[in-house]
Design an enzyme around this catalytic site. Structure first.
Site, short mmCIF file in Angstrom:
data_model
loop_
_atom_site.label_atom_id
_atom_site.label_comp_id
_atom_site.label_asym_id
_atom_site.label_seq_id
_atom_site.Cartn_x
_atom_site.Cartn_y
_atom_site.Cartn_z
N ASP A 47 -4.95 4.48 4.33
CA ASP A 47 -4.66 4.43 2.90
C ASP A 47 -5.84 4.89 2.06
O ASP A 47 -6.87 5.33 2.58
CB ASP A 47 -4.18 3.02 2.50
CG ASP A 47 -5.26 1.95 2.64
OD1 ASP A 47 -6.46 2.28 2.63
OD2 ASP A 47 -4.89 0.76 2.77
N LYS A 68 -2.07 4.61 -1.64
CA LYS A 68 -1.53 4.13 -2.91
C LYS A 68 -2.72 3.82 -3.80
O LYS A 68 -3.70 3.23 -3.37
CB LYS A 68 -0.70 2.86 -2.73
CG LYS A 68 0.54 3.06 -1.86
CD LYS A 68 1.44 1.86 -1.92
CE LYS A 68 0.77 0.63 -1.35
NZ LYS A 68 1.63 -0.56 -1.42
N MET A 180 -8.64 -5.63 -7.97
CA MET A 180 -7.60 -4.81 -8.62
C MET A 180 -7.40 -5.20 -10.09
O MET A 180 -6.28 -5.20 -10.59
CB MET A 180 -6.28 -4.91 -7.87
CG MET A 180 -6.36 -4.48 -6.42
SD MET A 180 -4.83 -4.75 -5.50
CE MET A 180 -4.83 -6.54 -5.36
#
Length: 511
Positions: A47, A68, A180
């Site tokens: 990823d 992503k 995040m």
């Protein structure tokens, strides 16, 4: 009536999935078990936050980018789950390595991927990784706990798509770590203050923690969102809230080391290499602060003419010199001698010429010493300087793409030149993420003419390149490159310095 023969039992499936935590970005933080699982893999799914450098441990595996980033998904989680199972069950069963940034189970949705394997009956393992929740603060000199100021910590997701956290329940937690959360940092800070957290609580945000691109800013809970915005920090980033942030002034270590903040800090340097090869150049560039992208442009394949090659090797009675112009030529020569039931003693009657010091070192590694090496590395110089007399026969063991400079130089001198295809050089196709990063690299290093030609064919010639020596530079010009910096000598140190010069000159022009 005779009994029918019993059916042979079906071969057991190789299907197996390793869900691997890749760590926060520093490739040295991958666990030993994670490295082993990559080496065993037939397929690797990786990823956005998994350092592509880790793919060097799976040189023969098929790689699939399933990255992503933020809220714009390249591929949905449900599609990733299905792809993991599909790849594990393909071709009678395959070993799949799913390489995930940080730790598999810390906001990585690894639990969902493990559930998909369990539901499909695919055996799997979990290989924990170093979470950025503790690694990014540690690389910024911030311990998430400390006996005197913080005896507890909590890790929160800053992704508020599923709703905000119950911040009032965290009133007794000393240190908060937000993952995040850059996009929502202003709202998160306001919610924490509304839940009772002191606005003057120290806070820090660390972007690209543990990598040469690491940047850290500090403030308070009330100001950190503004500080982050003014500094231009974006994801991936980790925010720490708590008294432990004050310890950064004392414990700061990573971004004060020699090399950090060096001439290549924040710059991506692409190192072209053979598929499966390791590059010592990468370590030299990292020491200068660079983020290194290792891109396999070339892969080696067996010779298409083994009978002809073995005929040459069996009878070397008429050969005066063996010419070796690459490291791979040395290792492949030894492999073919062993396949014929021979060893290095079979070469006692011929002299060995190496194109440069690297090839000479490869000879020494197998117990052989080069009888000659030109003063300046390169096939052209080898052809001009080789101490051979007219009438002597020279056998060049090389690939099918050997450049003509050596043959021309030798035949001009009245020497008898013969060539045997020892191996084949074929183009490798990097994955889509590597291709995108390659196009965006500050400079691309080239160690051979074939690398220059393959690079031009893959992404064009509108790139800044650093070439190892004049012969590689000439090949790069012939391929169409114009922005070329030439290393002074054919060494990795000189090539790293040339990459540094290329970036410096570009800064001067744009500045």
């Amino acid at each position: 009536m005779t009994d029918a023969p019993a059916a042979s039992p079906a071969a057991p499936s190789r299907a197996f999935v390793s869900l691997i935590g890749a760590g926060p970005g520093d490739p040295g933080l991958l666990t030993v078990r994670g490295m082993q699982a990559l080496m065993e893999a037939d397929v690797v799914l990786f990823d956005y936050l998994a350092n592509p450098d880790l793919l060097r441990y799976a040189p023969d595996a098929h790689t699939i980018y399933v990255g992503k980033k933020g809220f714009s998904e390249y591929i949905s989680q449900e599609q990733i789950n299905a792809l993991i199972v599909e790849q594990a069950q393909a071709n009678g069963g395959q070993r799949v390595a799913r390489l995930k940034g940080g730790d598999v189970f810390v906001f990585g949705r690894g639990g969902e991927e493990a559930e998909a394997c369990a539901l499909a009956g695919v055996p799997f393992e979990i290989v924990p990784g170093v979470s950025s929740a503790i690694a990014a603060p540690a690389y910024a000199g911030i311990p998430v706990t400390h006996r005197e100021v913080a005896r507890s910590f909590a890790v929160l997701t800053g992704n508020t798509q599923e709703g905000g956290a119950h911040y009032e329940r965290l009133s007794g937690v000393d240190t908060l770590v937000l993952l995040m959360g850059v996009r929502n940092l202003n709202q998160i800070a306001a919610d924490l203050i509304a839940a009772g957290r002191d606005p003057q609580t120290p806070a820090a945000t660390v972007q690209w923690g543990s990598t040469p691109r690491q940047r850290t800013v500090t403030g308070t809970l009330a100001t950190i969102a503004d500080v982050v915005r003014e500094a231009g920090l974006e994801a991936p980033a980790v925010t720490v809230v708590g008294e432990v942030v004050r310890l950064r002034d004392t414990l700061r270590w990573f971004d004060t080391r020699p090399g950090f903040g060096g001439p290549l800090t924040g710059q991506t340097v692409a190192v072209t290499r053979t598929r499966g090869g390791a590059s010592g150049l990468g370590d030299l560039l990292r020491a200068r602060g660079a983020g290194v992208l290792e891109v396999p442009l070339i892969e080696f394949a067996p010779t298409a003419q083994p009978e002809r090659l073995h005929g040459h090797l069996r009878d070397l009675s008429g050969v005066s010199w063996l010419l070796l112009t690459s490291n791979h030529a040395v290792t492949t020569l030894i492999e073919h001698l062993h396949a014929l039931g021979l060893d290095t003693r079979h070469l006692a009657g011929v002299k060995l010429a190496a194109v440069g010091p690297s090839t000479a070192r490869s000879l020494e590694a197998v117990g052989l010493r080069a009888d000659f090496m030109p003063g300046t590395p390169g096939a052209r110089h080898l052809g001009a300087e080789l101490p051979a007399a007219p009438g002597e026969t020279l056998l060049h063991l090389t690939s099918q793409l050997a450049e003509a400079d050596l043959q021309r130089a030798l035949e001009t001198r009245g020497l008898t030149y013969a060539r045997a295809e020892l191996y084949r050089t074929e183009p490798a196709r990097p994955d889509s993420l590597s291709m995108d990063r390659l196009r965006g690299a500050a400079v691309v290093t080239l160690a051979s003419g074939s690398a220059a030609r393959h690079l031009a064919a893959l992404v064009g010639t509108d790139l800044r390149v650093a070439a190892m020596g004049p012969q590689t530079a000439d090949a790069a010009r012939e391929a169409g490159f114009t922005d070329i910096t030439v290393a002074r000598t054919a060494s990795l140190d000189a090539l790293a310095h040339a990459a540094e010069q290329a970036v410096a000159s570009a800064r001067t022009v744009t500045g």
